[in-house]
Design a protein around this motif. Sequence first.
Motif, PDB file in Angstrom:
ATOM      1  N   UNK A 178       1.046  -1.016   0.158  1.00 10.75           N
ATOM      2  CA  UNK A 178       0.132   0.165  -0.363  1.00 10.75           C
ATOM      3  C   UNK A 178       0.894   0.847  -0.178  1.00 10.75           C
ATOM      4  N   UNK A 179       1.593   1.245   1.136  1.00 11.23           N
ATOM      5  CA  UNK A 179       2.661   2.240   1.161  1.00 11.23           C
ATOM      6  C   UNK A 179       3.605   2.993  -0.632  1.00 11.23           C
ATOM      7  N   UNK A 180       3.570   1.744  -0.839  1.00 11.33           N
ATOM      8  CA  UNK A 180       4.449   1.489  -2.665  1.00 11.33           C
ATOM      9  C   UNK A 180       3.536   2.394  -3.311  1.00 11.33           C
ATOM     10  N   UNK A 181       2.778   1.970  -3.448  1.00 13.78           N
ATOM     11  CA  UNK A 181       1.185   2.358  -4.507  1.00 13.78           C
ATOM     12  C   UNK A 181       1.200   3.865  -4.374  1.00 13.78           C
ATOM     13  N   UNK A 182       1.211   3.894  -2.804  1.00 16.77           N
ATOM     14  CA  UNK A 182       0.602   5.170  -2.760  1.00 16.77           C
ATOM     15  C   UNK A 182       1.412   6.332  -3.069  1.00 16.77           C
ATOM     16  N   UNK A 183       2.630   5.881  -2.363  1.00 14.15           N
ATOM     17  CA  UNK A 183       3.394   7.136  -1.968  1.00 14.15           C
ATOM     18  C   UNK A 183       4.868   7.147  -3.611  1.00 14.15           C
ATOM     19  N   UNK A 184       4.729   6.321  -3.864  1.00 12.96           N
ATOM     20  CA  UNK A 184       5.888   5.546  -5.088  1.00 12.96           C
ATOM     21  C   UNK A 184       5.792   6.604  -5.978  1.00 12.96           C
ATOM     22  N   UNK A 185       7.001   7.051  -7.312  1.00 16.15           N
ATOM     23  CA  UNK A 185       7.099   7.471  -8.667  1.00 16.15           C
ATOM     24  C   UNK A 185       5.646   6.820  -9.582  1.00 16.15           C
ATOM     25  N   UNK A 186       5.266   8.095  -9.510  1.00 20.67           N
ATOM     26  CA  UNK A 186       4.376   7.415 -11.139  1.00 20.67           C
ATOM     27  C   UNK A 186       4.682   6.693 -12.050  1.00 20.67           C
ATOM     28  N   UNK A 187       5.003   5.860 -12.044  1.00 14.02           N
ATOM     29  CA  UNK A 187       5.374   5.113 -13.442  1.00 14.02           C
ATOM     30  C   UNK A 187       4.598   4.270 -13.811  1.00 14.02           C
TER      31      UNK A 187
END
Length: 83
Positions: A8-17
């Motif tokens: 969840x953290x990677x999905x919400x806070x991750x770079x837009x790729x």
Amino acid sequence: MKVTVENIARLWFGADTPIRQYKIAMNPQLWTACQRVNQVFIAPSGALNREQYRKSDKSAFARAVQEELESRKLLVEDIYELV
């Protein structure tokens, strides 16, 4: 995609790729839950914007999303029992 704190953290806070966009498209309920939680979430550290969030803030956000999903799931199950 498993609904873990890390995912969840990677999905919400991750770079837009493109991969992130694909994960969003494949998990619309999760993304919607993230958006709902984001509207009311207050970071435990007191950070005002996402760029200033600590790891603990991101984890707290992800746990709030998990709780949101679980409460929606229970609500749907209750509705099916009533029908």
